[in-house]
Design a protein around this motif. Structure first.
Motif, PDB file in Angstrom:
ATOM      1  N   GLY A  20       1.230  -1.679  -0.271  1.00 10.21           N
ATOM      2  CA  GLY A  20      -0.387  -0.164  -0.016  1.00 10.21           C
ATOM      3  C   GLY A  20       0.882   1.448  -0.119  1.00 10.21           C
ATOM      4  N   PHE A  21       0.234   2.382  -0.070  1.00 15.52           N
ATOM      5  CA  PHE A  21       0.876   3.583  -0.229  1.00 15.52           C
ATOM      6  C   PHE A  21      -0.269   4.545   0.770  1.00 15.52           C
ATOM      7  N   ASN A  22       0.270   6.013   0.900  1.00 14.74           N
ATOM      8  CA  ASN A  22       0.344   6.731   1.585  1.00 14.74           C
ATOM      9  C   ASN A  22      -0.521   8.145   0.129  1.00 14.74           C
ATOM     10  N   TYR A  23      -1.248   9.176   0.415  1.00 13.81           N
ATOM     11  CA  TYR A  23      -1.201  10.054   0.057  1.00 13.81           C
ATOM     12  C   TYR A  23      -1.752  11.303   0.915  1.00 13.81           C
ATOM     13  N   VAL A  24      -1.770  12.382   0.752  1.00 15.39           N
ATOM     14  CA  VAL A  24      -1.718  13.296   1.802  1.00 15.39           C
ATOM     15  C   VAL A  24      -2.649  14.237   1.003  1.00 15.39           C
ATOM     16  N   THR A  25      -3.213  14.912   1.429  1.00 11.31           N
ATOM     17  CA  THR A  25      -4.261  16.089   1.177  1.00 11.31           C
ATOM     18  C   THR A  25      -4.193  16.940   1.653  1.00 11.31           C
ATOM     19  N   THR A  26      -4.818  17.837   1.469  1.00  8.35           N
ATOM     20  CA  THR A  26      -5.168  19.511   2.631  1.00  8.35           C
ATOM     21  C   THR A  26      -6.249  20.378   2.926  1.00  8.35           C
ATOM     22  N   GLU A  27      -6.733  19.984   4.135  1.00  9.45           N
ATOM     23  CA  GLU A  27      -8.188  20.405   4.415  1.00  9.45           C
ATOM     24  C   GLU A  27      -8.057  21.894   5.170  1.00  9.45           C
ATOM     25  N   LYS A  28      -8.490  22.617   3.945  1.00  6.84           N
ATOM     26  CA  LYS A  28      -9.338  24.267   5.012  1.00  6.84           C
ATOM     27  C   LYS A  28     -10.128  23.947   6.552  1.00  6.84           C
ATOM     28  N   ILE A  29      -9.560  24.269   7.487  1.00  3.38           N
ATOM     29  CA  ILE A  29     -10.291  23.714   8.957  1.00  3.38           C
ATOM     30  C   ILE A  29     -10.950  25.458   8.930  1.00  3.38           C
ATOM     31  N   VAL A  30      -9.783  26.320   8.893  1.00 10.47           N
ATOM     32  CA  VAL A  30     -10.839  27.515   9.552  1.00 10.47           C
ATOM     33  C   VAL A  30     -10.236  28.713   8.503  1.00 10.47           C
ATOM     34  N   GLU A  31     -11.462  29.967   7.890  1.00  6.89           N
ATOM     35  CA  GLU A  31     -10.773  30.501   7.026  1.00  6.89           C
ATOM     36  C   GLU A  31     -11.776  32.245   7.406  1.00  6.89           C
ATOM     37  N   ILE A  32     -10.975  32.773   8.052  1.00  5.14           N
ATOM     38  CA  ILE A  32     -10.963  34.007   8.370  1.00  5.14           C
ATOM     39  C   ILE A  32      -9.985  35.278   7.922  1.00  5.14           C
ATOM     40  N   GLY A  33     -10.559  36.115   7.232  1.00  4.10           N
ATOM     41  CA  GLY A  33      -9.711  37.291   6.148  1.00  4.10           C
ATOM     42  C   GLY A  33      -8.936  36.565   5.590  1.00  4.10           C
ATOM     43  N   PRO A  34      -7.800  37.449   6.155  1.00  5.07           N
ATOM     44  CA  PRO A  34      -6.151  36.987   5.622  1.00  5.07           C
ATOM     45  C   PRO A  34      -5.803  35.307   6.047  1.00  5.07           C
ATOM     46  N   ILE A  35      -6.549  34.919   7.323  1.00  5.43           N
ATOM     47  CA  ILE A  35      -5.880  34.263   7.674  1.00  5.43           C
ATOM     48  C   ILE A  35      -6.361  33.044   7.618  1.00  5.43           C
ATOM     49  N   GLU A  36      -5.766  31.514   7.419  1.00 12.85           N
ATOM     50  CA  GLU A  36      -6.286  30.665   6.595  1.00 12.85           C
ATOM     51  C   GLU A  36      -5.203  29.739   7.800  1.00 12.85           C
ATOM     52  N   ILE A  37      -6.096  28.370   8.249  1.00 12.00           N
ATOM     53  CA  ILE A  37      -5.807  27.103   9.233  1.00 12.00           C
ATOM     54  C   ILE A  37      -5.959  25.627   8.005  1.00 12.00           C
ATOM     55  N   SER A  38      -5.106  25.653   7.947  1.00 13.30           N
ATOM     56  CA  SER A  38      -5.776  23.880   7.072  1.00 13.30           C
ATOM     57  C   SER A  38      -4.300  23.177   7.605  1.00 13.30           C
ATOM     58  N   LYS A  39      -4.771  21.808   7.141  1.00 15.23           N
ATOM     59  CA  LYS A  39      -4.914  20.705   7.712  1.00 15.23           C
ATOM     60  C   LYS A  39      -4.496  19.054   7.171  1.00 15.23           C
ATOM     61  N   GLU A  40      -3.740  19.254   7.089  1.00 21.44           N
ATOM     62  CA  GLU A  40      -2.923  17.583   6.410  1.00 21.44           C
ATOM     63  C   GLU A  40      -3.584  16.558   6.621  1.00 21.44           C
ATOM     64  N   LYS A  41      -4.111  15.952   5.891  1.00 23.43           N
ATOM     65  CA  LYS A  41      -4.469  13.975   6.549  1.00 23.43           C
ATOM     66  C   LYS A  41      -3.488  13.408   5.277  1.00 23.43           C
ATOM     67  N   LYS A  42      -3.736  12.041   5.809  1.00 23.11           N
ATOM     68  CA  LYS A  42      -2.979  11.197   5.421  1.00 23.11           C
ATOM     69  C   LYS A  42      -4.182  10.413   4.360  1.00 23.11           C
ATOM     70  N   ASN A  43      -3.856   9.834   3.790  1.00 22.33           N
ATOM     71  CA  ASN A  43      -4.767   8.896   3.071  1.00 22.33           C
ATOM     72  C   ASN A  43      -4.840   7.534   2.493  1.00 22.33           C
ATOM     73  N   PRO A  44      -4.363   6.328   3.776  1.00 19.87           N
ATOM     74  CA  PRO A  44      -4.144   5.707   2.832  1.00 19.87           C
ATOM     75  C   PRO A  44      -4.674   4.622   1.806  1.00 19.87           C
ATOM     76  N   VAL A  45      -4.152   3.887   1.460  1.00 18.11           N
ATOM     77  CA  VAL A  45      -4.237   2.660   0.181  1.00 18.11           C
ATOM     78  C   VAL A  45      -3.888   1.990   0.103  1.00 18.11           C
ATOM     79  N   ASN A  46      -4.520   0.062   0.962  1.00 22.22           N
ATOM     80  CA  ASN A  46      -3.856  -0.496   0.532  1.00 22.22           C
ATOM     81  C   ASN A  46      -4.303  -1.923  -0.078  1.00 22.22           C
TER      82      ASN A  46
END
Length: 69
Positions: A20-46
């Motif tokens: 298997g392998f993992n791929y990473v996606t970035t998800e926006k959690i909060v976006e307030i004006g010019p400030i943006e908080i995002s999180k990287e999520k690992k998605n496994p494929v087995n």
């Protein structure tokens, strides 16, 4: 058919070694004006190494049937 057999053998061997392998996606959690908080999520494929064995065996059968002709 012989080329297809070789491709199946190679893919089957790789699938038996690497299960298997993992791929990473970035998800926006909060976006307030010019400030943006995002999180990287690992998605496994087995997959099962048994599937790699089946592909390997199928490739060997294709190669051997082509050699007999």
């Amino acid at each position: 058919m012989k080329t297809t057999g070789f491709i199946l053998v190679i893919i089957g061997a790789i699938m038996m070694i690497y299960t298997g392998f993992n791929y990473v996606t970035t998800e926006k959690i909060v976006e307030i004006g010019p400030i943006e908080i995002s999180k990287e999520k690992k998605n496994p494929v087995n997959w099962s190494p048994i599937l790699g064995g089946v592909l390997l065996l199928g490739g060997i059968i294709l190669i051997s049937k082509h050699s007999k002709k």
